[in-house]
Write a protein that holds these residues in place. Structure first.
Motif, PDB file in Angstrom:
ATOM      1  N   UNK A 219      32.014  36.843 -51.621  1.00 57.83           N
ATOM      2  CA  UNK A 219      31.926  35.398 -51.813  1.00 57.83           C
ATOM      3  C   UNK A 219      31.471  34.762 -50.505  1.00 57.83           C
ATOM      4  N   UNK A 220      30.404  33.980 -50.550  1.00 63.39           N
ATOM      5  CA  UNK A 220      29.902  33.257 -49.384  1.00 63.39           C
ATOM      6  C   UNK A 220      30.314  31.795 -49.517  1.00 63.39           C
ATOM      7  N   UNK A 221      31.002  31.292 -48.474  1.00 59.79           N
ATOM      8  CA  UNK A 221      31.476  29.913 -48.477  1.00 59.79           C
ATOM      9  C   UNK A 221      30.750  29.107 -47.409  1.00 59.79           C
ATOM     10  N   UNK A 222      30.404  27.872 -47.732  1.00 60.69           N
ATOM     11  CA  UNK A 222      29.780  26.958 -46.778  1.00 60.69           C
ATOM     12  C   UNK A 222      30.889  26.248 -46.013  1.00 60.69           C
ATOM     13  N   UNK A 223      30.896  26.443 -44.687  1.00 62.07           N
ATOM     14  CA  UNK A 223      31.913  25.811 -43.840  1.00 62.07           C
ATOM     15  C   UNK A 223      31.258  24.827 -42.880  1.00 62.07           C
ATOM     16  N   UNK A 224      30.333  24.039 -43.378  1.00 57.33           N
ATOM     17  CA  UNK A 224      29.643  23.060 -42.532  1.00 57.33           C
ATOM     18  C   UNK A 224      28.590  23.741 -41.685  1.00 57.33           C
ATOM     19  N   UNK A 225      28.853  23.893 -40.376  1.00 57.47           N
ATOM     20  CA  UNK A 225      27.867  24.529 -39.503  1.00 57.47           C
ATOM     21  C   UNK A 225      28.127  26.029 -39.373  1.00 57.47           C
ATOM     22  N   UNK A 226      28.925  26.587 -40.265  1.00 56.81           N
ATOM     23  CA  UNK A 226      29.221  28.018 -40.279  1.00 56.81           C
ATOM     24  C   UNK A 226      29.279  28.500 -41.718  1.00 56.81           C
ATOM     25  N   UNK A 227      29.216  29.805 -41.891  1.00 57.40           N
ATOM     26  CA  UNK A 227      29.346  30.405 -43.215  1.00 57.40           C
ATOM     27  C   UNK A 227      30.456  31.436 -43.144  1.00 57.40           C
ATOM     28  N   UNK A 228      31.303  31.466 -44.151  1.00 56.68           N
ATOM     29  CA  UNK A 228      32.387  32.438 -44.215  1.00 56.68           C
ATOM     30  C   UNK A 228      32.109  33.378 -45.381  1.00 56.68           C
ATOM     31  N   UNK A 229      32.163  34.682 -45.114  1.00 56.78           N
ATOM     32  CA  UNK A 229      31.986  35.687 -46.153  1.00 56.78           C
ATOM     33  C   UNK A 229      33.341  36.331 -46.422  1.00 56.78           C
ATOM     34  N   UNK A 230      33.736  36.344 -47.695  1.00 57.46           N
ATOM     35  CA  UNK A 230      34.975  36.990 -48.106  1.00 57.46           C
ATOM     36  C   UNK A 230      34.634  38.192 -48.970  1.00 57.46           C
ATOM     37  N   UNK A 231      35.294  39.319 -48.706  1.00 58.03           N
ATOM     38  CA  UNK A 231      35.051  40.550 -49.443  1.00 58.03           C
ATOM     39  C   UNK A 231      36.357  41.059 -50.028  1.00 58.03           C
ATOM     40  N   UNK A 232      36.278  41.705 -51.169  1.00 54.12           N
ATOM     41  CA  UNK A 232      37.421  42.420 -51.721  1.00 54.12           C
ATOM     42  C   UNK A 232      36.992  43.878 -51.868  1.00 54.12           C
ATOM     43  N   UNK A 233      37.878  44.793 -51.499  1.00 53.80           N
ATOM     44  CA  UNK A 233      37.605  46.220 -51.644  1.00 53.80           C
ATOM     45  C   UNK A 233      38.818  46.866 -52.299  1.00 53.80           C
TER      46      UNK A 233
END
Length: 103
Positions: free
Chosen positions: A15-29
């Motif tokens: 899941x890629x999230x927009x955090x304004x001037x940054x991007x956060x990637x969340x992964x599940x394994x």
């Protein structure tokens, strides 16, 4: 949210999230290794930095004695990226920024 995809070959979600001037990637394994030194480990995996010219940054790091992994292409965004280790052996990522071209 920018996008969410299921990666069947890894049996995981990204899941890629927009955090304004940054991007956060969340992964599940399904069974990540407990070691914090590998990109697919549990917890905070790594930091990633956008760069305009990935090849130039890889060459700059190589000139300083830093070894980068082979450049890969994100199958969903089409962007190129690589990993290298910080002085403590933890992974850092360089992610090539997409420069939009106006017609």
């Amino acid at each position: 949210m920018i996008r969410e995809v299921y990666r069947a070959e890894r049996e995981s979600w990204k899941c890629d999230l927009d955090a304004g001037n940054a991007q956060i990637e969340l992964f599940s394994f399904p069974a990540p290794p407990p070691r914090p030194s590998r990109p697919e480990a549990r917890g905070l995996r790594h930091l990633a930095f956008n760069v305009d010219d990935l090849d130039a940054e890889v060459a700059r790091l190589a000139a300083a004695g830093v070894v980068c992994e082979p450049v890969r292409v994100d199958e969903y965004s089409g962007q190129r990226f690589t990993f290298f280790a910080d002085p403590d052996g933890l992974p850092l990522e360089l992610y090539e920024r997409v420069i939009s071209q106006s017609a």
